[in-house]
Motif scaffolding. Structure first.
Motif, PDB file in Angstrom:
ATOM      1  N   GLY A 413      29.352  34.498  35.897  1.00  0.00           N
ATOM      2  CA  GLY A 413      30.531  35.365  35.942  1.00  0.00           C
ATOM      3  C   GLY A 413      30.955  35.668  37.369  1.00  0.00           C
ATOM      4  O   GLY A 413      32.153  35.706  37.685  1.00  0.00           O
ATOM      5  N   LEU A 414      29.982  35.882  38.251  1.00  0.00           N
ATOM      6  CA  LEU A 414      30.307  36.105  39.663  1.00  0.00           C
ATOM      7  C   LEU A 414      30.959  34.868  40.275  1.00  0.00           C
ATOM      8  O   LEU A 414      31.876  34.974  41.105  1.00  0.00           O
ATOM      9  CB  LEU A 414      29.044  36.447  40.454  1.00  0.00           C
ATOM     10  N   THR A 420      39.407  33.429  39.029  1.00  0.00           N
ATOM     11  CA  THR A 420      40.063  34.163  37.949  1.00  0.00           C
ATOM     12  C   THR A 420      40.955  35.263  38.511  1.00  0.00           C
ATOM     13  O   THR A 420      42.101  35.447  38.073  1.00  0.00           O
ATOM     14  CB  THR A 420      39.008  34.787  37.006  1.00  0.00           C
ATOM     15  N   ARG A 421      40.430  35.980  39.492  1.00  0.00           N
ATOM     16  CA  ARG A 421      41.194  37.063  40.122  1.00  0.00           C
ATOM     17  C   ARG A 421      42.452  36.507  40.779  1.00  0.00           C
ATOM     18  O   ARG A 421      43.541  37.074  40.642  1.00  0.00           O
ATOM     19  CB  ARG A 421      40.309  37.752  41.162  1.00  0.00           C
ATOM     20  N   ASP A 422      42.331  35.392  41.501  1.00  0.00           N
ATOM     21  CA  ASP A 422      43.496  34.819  42.191  1.00  0.00           C
ATOM     22  C   ASP A 422      44.529  34.319  41.188  1.00  0.00           C
ATOM     23  O   ASP A 422      45.744  34.454  41.411  1.00  0.00           O
ATOM     24  CB  ASP A 422      43.049  33.671  43.102  1.00  0.00           C
ATOM     25  N   LEU A 432      45.217  42.863  38.686  1.00  0.00           N
ATOM     26  CA  LEU A 432      44.361  42.694  39.856  1.00  0.00           C
ATOM     27  C   LEU A 432      43.431  43.880  40.120  1.00  0.00           C
ATOM     28  O   LEU A 432      42.233  43.674  40.374  1.00  0.00           O
ATOM     29  CB  LEU A 432      45.209  42.396  41.092  1.00  0.00           C
ATOM     30  N   PRO A 433      43.914  45.139  40.083  1.00  0.00           N
ATOM     31  CA  PRO A 433      43.008  46.261  40.386  1.00  0.00           C
ATOM     32  C   PRO A 433      41.777  46.303  39.471  1.00  0.00           C
ATOM     33  O   PRO A 433      40.660  46.550  39.938  1.00  0.00           O
ATOM     34  CB  PRO A 433      43.897  47.492  40.188  1.00  0.00           C
ATOM     35  N   ILE A 439      34.477  42.886  39.222  1.00  0.00           N
ATOM     36  CA  ILE A 439      33.575  42.025  39.982  1.00  0.00           C
ATOM     37  C   ILE A 439      32.622  42.836  40.841  1.00  0.00           C
ATOM     38  O   ILE A 439      31.444  42.483  41.004  1.00  0.00           O
ATOM     39  CB  ILE A 439      34.352  41.005  40.847  1.00  0.00           C
ATOM     40  N   GLU A 440      33.061  43.961  41.368  1.00  0.00           N
ATOM     41  CA  GLU A 440      32.171  44.802  42.174  1.00  0.00           C
ATOM     42  C   GLU A 440      31.010  45.329  41.334  1.00  0.00           C
ATOM     43  O   GLU A 440      29.865  45.365  41.787  1.00  0.00           O
ATOM     44  CB  GLU A 440      32.956  45.966  42.784  1.00  0.00           C
ATOM     45  N   GLU A 441      31.300  45.727  40.109  1.00  0.00           N
ATOM     46  CA  GLU A 441      30.240  46.275  39.256  1.00  0.00           C
ATOM     47  C   GLU A 441      29.366  45.184  38.650  1.00  0.00           C
ATOM     48  O   GLU A 441      28.168  45.417  38.416  1.00  0.00           O
ATOM     49  CB  GLU A 441      30.866  47.160  38.178  1.00  0.00           C
TER      50      GLU A 441
END
Length: 513
Positions: A413-414, A420-422, A432-433, A439-441
């Motif tokens: 997933g990382l 995926t974000r882009d 996006l937010p 991803i941080e969590e």
């Protein structure tokens, strides 16, 4: 120039491979084969290794390049034998394998071939627009079955779409717009027969001996075991009892509420005991949510609003299973002990996975809310239960569960989150937010898996080496037993998931890329 094959050589190769091999269709001068000296180019390189077991491939095509250099000449029986040994080594060295006839393999868009070699992926042979293409059959993202994916034109290329999460893979190159790379293999057609170049032996039928137990050594069950005593405690206001309540809840809003409330109560002291309660074999889903076997799922990918909805829906499904997996590890392993002294898991273990469950509940809520804003909702598409398959396989093996679910899958997933974000930043900037938050969590979730994997290894009797134990468990539970790049090295290192853990599980061919 006439293509002829020695009857003796042909019989030998038929006996050895079960089929005549086009490699032996050697153009010779004259009407009789006679003897070809093994020292003649290009046989010399093969004769010197005829007794070797090496499987490295040469660059020769099935109809051997340079064969016209050979000359026919009379010779002794000994020379005939040497020739046949050379032919045998030469066929093996090319790594070309007969898959079947052109007529049978063009009958469907894809044919799956099963690896006969432990630790190697199966192969998908695609037939599209008059050409054959071949690649590994397992999606490098989450293990989806590429042989069941649709073939679509995507970004100007013919691509197979993974039926689980819509990841695209070019039939020609194996590249994905999501940043992943799939191994591909050269395919040729000779005399209406189809050959693939790979040093992995394949079969049309799944080998009967290929079971989970044959894919690697078992984990240290003797040193680290979970009790089978599932007698419920009198107090039902425990972490395990309420975790099972979350697992058995089918209403999505109520499931999220119960999950987040449980973590809040644990944090505030409203729940103080871990307790013991048997979780379900698989968490149920609402009747209107269609859960299909992973082999039956189909998605359509497109750069459109519907494409965004499909991607968010697939991510929602991952997060919902992640909620269940986090609470399942709490309840299922609540009485787990490790080592000769039967050391129980510390309370911190359960507290950490309760926090992970709370995060995953929040992630599901964020994604589902975005789906609703786009005019859809979770359950609008069918979903798969592929992640739970690994939970089932590791139901009695906590180290296996941590390795496969919370390190391999969470780690993957990382790897795909940046692309995926882009993609969502381009197609749906309002997403996006939440993707940044997710991803941080998720980095901390991978970190939790590694932390407790190490703890169990260190407290085992005798202590286990964490890295080698992890690799053995991946080979056992995660078919085909290896991982594929690219890896989000920066995010993995933040989680403590450094390269010595996973690079040895990557095929050498993939590392070279």
């Amino acid at each position: 120039m006439v293509y002829v094959v020695s009857r003796l050589a042909s019989n030998l190769v038929r006996q050895w491979t079960g089929k005549a091999h086009p490699f032996l269709s050697i153009p010779l001068r004259g009407s009789s084969l006679g003897t070809v000296s093994p020292t003649s180019a290009p046989f010399a390189q093969f004769h010197s290794s005829s007794a070797s077991t090496s499987t490295s491939c040469t660059g020769a095509s099935p109809r051997m390049e340079g064969a016209s250099q050979l000359r026919a000449s009379p010779g002794s029986e000994e020379e005939h034998i040497r020739l046949l040994e050379s032919l045998r080594a030469a066929v093996k060295a090319t790594c070309w394998q007969l898959l079947g006839t052109e007529s049978e393999l063009t009958a469907s868009k894809c044919t799956k071939f099963y690896s006969k070699q432990s630790g190697q992926d199966d192969m998908a042979l695609f037939y599209h627009d008059g050409k054959f293409y071949s690649m590994d059959a397992t999606c490098p993202h989450e293990g989806g079955p590429l042989e069941l994916g649709d073939i679509e034109d995507f970004n100007g290329e013919s691509c197979v779409m993974c039926p689980w999460h819509e990841f695209d893979f070019s039939l020609a190159t194996g590249r994905s717009s999501m940043g992943l790379q799939q191994d591909t293999y050269e395919v040729v057609v000779v005399d209406s027969e189809v050959y693939v170049k790979s040093d992995t032996p394949y079969a049309r039928e799944k080998p009967s001996a290929r079971t989970a137990d044959s894919r690697g050594p078992s984990s240290s069950a003797a040193e680290a075991t979970a009790s089978v005593d599932t007698t419920p405690s009198a107090d039902t206001n425990t972490l395990s009892h309420r975790a099972v309540q979350v697992l058995n809840t089918v209403d999505l809003a109520e499931k999220v509420r119960l999950s987040r409330s449980l973590y809040s109560d644990w944090q505030s002291g409203g729940v103080t005991q871990v307790g013991r309660c048997q979780p379900p074999d698989q968490p149920p889903r609402r009747d209107d949510i269609v859960v299909l076997p992973s082999s039956k799922l189909r998605y359509k990918k497109s750069k459109s609003k519907q494409g965004v909805i499909n991607l968010l829906h697939a991510l929602c499904n991952i997060e919902l299973w992640a909620v269940d997996l986090s609470w399942d590890i709490v309840a299922r392993f609540s009485d787990f002990t490790v080592g000769d002294d039967k050391t129980p898991l510390p309370t911190e273990f359960f507290a950490e996975w309760a926090k992970v469950a709370d995060d995953e509940s929040k992630h599901f809520d964020l994604l589902n809310s975005r789906l609703v804003a786009l005019g859809s909702h979770f359950g609008a598409n069918p979903v798969h239960n592929g992640l739970w398959d690994h939970a089932h396989d590791t139901a009695e093996d906590l180290l296996g569960r941590l390795a496969v679910v919370h390190m391999v899958h969470e780690g993957r997933g990382l790897d795909v989150q940046p692309v995926t974000r882009d993609w969502l930043a381009e197609m749906d900037p309002d997403s996006l937010p939440m993707m940044v938050t997710i991803i941080e969590e998720e980095i901390t979730h991978v970190g939790a898996g590694i932390k407790w994997f190490r703890w169990i290894c260190e407290h085992s009797t005798p202590p286990l080496d964490g890295v080698s134990t992890f690799q053995a468990l991946v080979r056992k539970y995660f078919f085909p037993g290896y991982l594929k790049p690219p890896f989000n090295k920066e995010a993995r290192e933040l989680a403590g998931f450094t390269e010595e853990w996973y690079l040895p599980l990557v095929k050498p061919k993939a590392i070279k890329k």
